[in-house]
Design a protein around this motif. Structure first.
Motif, PDB file in Angstrom:
ATOM      1  N   HIS A   2       0.815  -1.213   0.000  1.00  0.00           N
ATOM      2  CA  HIS A   2       0.000   0.000   0.000  1.00  0.00           C
ATOM      3  C   HIS A   2       0.853   1.268   0.000  1.00  0.00           C
ATOM      4  CE1 HIS A   2       0.542  -1.053   4.236  1.00  0.00           C
ATOM      5  NE2 HIS A   2       0.442   0.222   4.497  1.00  0.00           N
ATOM      6  N   GLU A   3       2.179   1.124   0.060  1.00  0.00           N
ATOM      7  CA  GLU A   3       3.061   2.287  -0.063  1.00  0.00           C
ATOM      8  C   GLU A   3       3.086   2.811  -1.494  1.00  0.00           C
ATOM      9  OE1 GLU A   3       3.834  -0.382   1.734  1.00  0.00           O
ATOM     10  OE2 GLU A   3       4.297   0.412   3.716  1.00  0.00           O
ATOM     11  N   TYR A   4       2.840   1.948  -2.476  1.00  0.00           N
ATOM     12  CA  TYR A   4       2.870   2.373  -3.876  1.00  0.00           C
ATOM     13  C   TYR A   4       1.839   3.471  -4.153  1.00  0.00           C
ATOM     14  CZ  TYR A   4       2.941   2.342  -8.940  1.00  0.00           C
ATOM     15  OH  TYR A   4       3.035   2.732 -10.252  1.00  0.00           O
ATOM     16  N   PRO A   5       0.549   3.260  -3.860  1.00  0.00           N
ATOM     17  CA  PRO A   5      -0.420   4.326  -4.149  1.00  0.00           C
ATOM     18  C   PRO A   5      -0.187   5.596  -3.332  1.00  0.00           C
ATOM     19  CG  PRO A   5      -1.528   2.464  -3.099  1.00  0.00           C
ATOM     20  CD  PRO A   5      -0.118   2.042  -3.382  1.00  0.00           C
ATOM     21  N   VAL A   6       0.320   5.447  -2.119  1.00  0.00           N
ATOM     22  CA  VAL A   6       0.567   6.625  -1.291  1.00  0.00           C
ATOM     23  C   VAL A   6       1.765   7.408  -1.857  1.00  0.00           C
ATOM     24  CG1 VAL A   6       2.153   6.222   0.666  1.00  0.00           C
ATOM     25  CG2 VAL A   6      -0.104   7.043   1.086  1.00  0.00           C
ATOM     26  N   THR A   7       2.747   6.709  -2.399  1.00  0.00           N
ATOM     27  CA  THR A   7       3.891   7.374  -3.016  1.00  0.00           C
ATOM     28  C   THR A   7       3.458   8.069  -4.305  1.00  0.00           C
ATOM     29  OG1 THR A   7       5.337   5.685  -2.055  1.00  0.00           O
ATOM     30  CG2 THR A   7       6.284   7.079  -3.769  1.00  0.00           C
ATOM     31  N   ILE A  43       8.453   3.333   0.700  1.00  0.00           N
ATOM     32  CA  ILE A  43       8.139   4.618   0.074  1.00  0.00           C
ATOM     33  C   ILE A  43       9.373   5.129  -0.663  1.00  0.00           C
ATOM     34  CG2 ILE A  43       7.537   7.040   0.514  1.00  0.00           C
ATOM     35  CD1 ILE A  43       5.915   5.964   2.958  1.00  0.00           C
ATOM     36  N   GLN A  44      10.520   5.032  -0.011  1.00  0.00           N
ATOM     37  CA  GLN A  44      11.777   5.465  -0.619  1.00  0.00           C
ATOM     38  C   GLN A  44      12.060   4.673  -1.897  1.00  0.00           C
ATOM     39  OE1 GLN A  44      14.086   7.909   1.147  1.00  0.00           O
ATOM     40  NE2 GLN A  44      14.503   8.058  -1.013  1.00  0.00           N
TER      41      GLN A  44
END
Length: 114
Positions: A2-7, A43-44
């Motif tokens: 779920h870090e992909y859509p937030v990034t 995220i990074q």
């Protein structure tokens, strides 16, 4: 995952800001609490890939991680919980969860504007 859509959203917000100011993004500074549900390293990892071809390409992403804190019900002090313990290290009182460590936000966006 779920870090992909937030990034994606982080890059979208920063890119929109850069376009409004007719500039490009030099750095994005995030604040990520350890209990936010997001993993800073993920995220990074996604950032450089997602930023490619946008005003964020080549920008630096810095992430300030925030450790969770508890508040002692007896003395009111904030403390980091030790594993398997909710006890205040100063007075021995019981600790209660706080919102500290649940943060997730863009702190600042550094732009280069002509």
């Amino acid at each position: 995952m779920h870090e992909y859509p937030v990034t994606l959203e982080i890059v979208r917000i920063a890119s929109e800001t850069a376009r409004e100011k007719h500039g490009r993004v030099r750095a994005i500074h995030l604040v990520v609490g350890e209990d936010s549900g997001f993993i800073s390293a993920s995220i990074q990892m996604y950032f450089d890939i997602i930023a490619e071809g946008t005003p964020c390409a080549g920008a630096t992403l810095t992430i300030r991680d925030v450790k969770p804190k508890m508040r002692c019900d007896k003395c009111g002090r904030l403390f980091e919980r030790k594993r398997f313990s909710f006890t205040c290290p100063w007075c021995g009182g019981a600790g209660s969860p706080t919102e500290i460590g649940k943060e997730f936000y863009i702190d600042t966006v550094d732009l280069e504007v002509p």
